[in-house]
Motif scaffolding. Structure first.
Motif, PDB file in Angstrom:
ATOM      1  N   ASN A  65      -5.561  -7.313  -6.178  1.00  0.00           N
ATOM      2  CA  ASN A  65      -6.390  -7.021  -7.357  1.00  0.00           C
ATOM      3  C   ASN A  65      -5.966  -5.729  -8.034  1.00  0.00           C
ATOM      4  O   ASN A  65      -5.927  -5.650  -9.271  1.00  0.00           O
ATOM      5  N   GLU A  66      -5.626  -4.724  -7.250  1.00  0.00           N
ATOM      6  CA  GLU A  66      -5.241  -3.439  -7.834  1.00  0.00           C
ATOM      7  C   GLU A  66      -3.828  -3.474  -8.403  1.00  0.00           C
ATOM      8  O   GLU A  66      -3.428  -2.546  -9.110  1.00  0.00           O
ATOM      9  N   HIS A  67      -3.103  -4.529  -8.124  1.00  0.00           N
ATOM     10  CA  HIS A  67      -1.806  -4.744  -8.767  1.00  0.00           C
ATOM     11  C   HIS A  67      -1.915  -5.774  -9.882  1.00  0.00           C
ATOM     12  O   HIS A  67      -0.901  -6.302 -10.357  1.00  0.00           O
TER      13      HIS A  67
ATOM     14  N   PRO B 292      -2.226   1.474  -4.415  1.00  0.00           N
ATOM     15  CA  PRO B 292      -3.553   1.723  -3.828  1.00  0.00           C
ATOM     16  C   PRO B 292      -3.457   2.302  -2.422  1.00  0.00           C
ATOM     17  O   PRO B 292      -2.510   2.046  -1.685  1.00  0.00           O
TER      18      PRO B 292
ATOM     19  N   TYR C 146       0.819  -1.198   0.000  1.00  0.00           N
ATOM     20  CA  TYR C 146       0.000   0.000   0.000  1.00  0.00           C
ATOM     21  C   TYR C 146       0.862   1.260   0.000  1.00  0.00           C
ATOM     22  O   TYR C 146       2.026   1.233   0.425  1.00  0.00           O
TER      23      TYR C 146
ATOM     24  N   ARG D 280      -7.802  -6.748  -2.072  1.00  0.00           N
ATOM     25  CA  ARG D 280      -7.854  -5.532  -2.905  1.00  0.00           C
ATOM     26  C   ARG D 280      -6.457  -5.085  -3.316  1.00  0.00           C
ATOM     27  O   ARG D 280      -6.235  -4.640  -4.448  1.00  0.00           O
TER      28      ARG D 280
END
Length: 326
Positions: free
Chosen positions: A137-139, A120, A109, A134
């Motif tokens: 997923n955001e990576h 994120p 993060y 998350r």
């Protein structure tokens, strides 16, 4: 013959407690799927090795470290790692430790003291299990927070007396999360009076208190398994138990991941962040007074005190009524 190339390496940092590892299981499974040919190294306490083994080939190696109070030096050569994943926190200490160790790529993060490139953002109120999914997923690494169930496997023997028992786990790491012993006595006495087999679990340090609870409730000392059960045995026993009654602690999280019907007592921490994911079958019942406080305080949380003996017994009746054949 030419030498075989060394497999690429992925290091994941989660050097925290039992419950912390349980809620990170979906993220660890996602990493195994995304990087199947990598040597996947988890940095975690040695005491959690049996739980890691239950995950099968999700983790290929575990390096022992316990950073529950402060992140120390990373105990592996992360400079040999192609990817290092920070499942420990938002930084800066955990980020810096991974970055300074020389990993080629760090997934974590955003923290202004460490990285301003736009990973994120941390959401303080997010459920801990969703948080790490998350992040992945955001990576670009698909992660399913629903993939959290654990099976101890048939090779782990079930300790005698646990099959069909009601397991009561009264302990917690801090006083803020410990429901008063006198109330546990009332619950255990009533469950035993109804003809149920009651097992009291806990750590070695919690054994004296567990023995006192059992004696006050009229149970024999053999009902106390605190300090006498390994982590593997605990998981196997919980998987065969009729019900788990526990506070907000690692054993509660483990029972949820095993699918054991449970009544969980929450106090200073909202179950929206640390409780079992919502279920539609009534397998897990969370009791919470609705207020938040300091989960590390010495004195029992005022919200936890709003939960009565009758609340717990009624909750146990409700859950066992739905899951009578478990």
């Amino acid at each position: 013959m030419s030498p075989q190339p060394h497999p690429r390496r992925l290091t994941a940092l989660r050097a925290l407690g039992l419950g912390d590892l349980v809620v990170a299981v979906p993220a660890l499974r996602a990493l195994a799927v995304a990087f199947p040919t990598y040597r996947r190294i988890l940095i975690a306490p040695a005491s959690l090795s049996p739980l890691v083994a239950m995950l099968g080939n999700v983790i290929t190696d575990i390096t022992h470290a316990d950073f529950r109070h402060r992140v120390g030096a990373i105990p592996v050569r992360a400079s040999d790692a192609d990817i290092a994943v920070n499942l420990h926190g938002k930084g800066p200490h955990s980020h810096r430790a991974l970055l300074d160790s020389g990993a080629r790529r760090v997934i974590g993060y955003a923290h202004p003291l460490v990285d301003r490139s736009g990973p994120p953002e941390w959401r303080p109120e997010e459920h801990e299990m969703l948080r790490w999914c998350r992040l992945l997923n955001e990576h670009g690494i698909p992660a399913d927070p629903g993939d959290w169930r654990i099976d101890p496997g048939p090779w782990v023997p079930v300790p005698a007396g646990w099959d069909g028992a009601v397991v009561v786990h009264p302990g917690a790491a801090s006083g803020a999360r410990r429901w008063p012993t006198g109330r546990w006595v009332g619950v255990v006495r009533e469950l035993a009076a109804r003809g149920m087999t009651v097992v009291i679990s806990g750590s070695h340090a919690e054994r004296p208190g567990a023995l006192d609870l059992a004696r006050r409730a009229g149970l024999p000392d053999r009902a106390v398994r605190a300090g006498r059960t390994s982590l593997a045995g605990l998981a196997a026993g919980l998987s065969r138990a009729r019900l788990l009654v526990s506070g907000d602690t690692g054993v509660g999280h483990l029972g949820s991941a095993l699918g054991t019907p449970s009544v969980l007592l929450f106090g200073p921490t909202s179950p929206a962040r640390w409780g079992p994911p919502p279920d539609q079958d009534g397998r897990h019942l969370v009791l919470w007074g609705g207020s938040e406080g300091d989960p590390h305080a010495d004195d029992v949380d005022a919200g936890l005190l709003t939960i009565s003996i009758d609340d717990v017994l009624e909750g146990a009746d409700s859950v066992m009524g739905r899951w009578a054949n478990v």
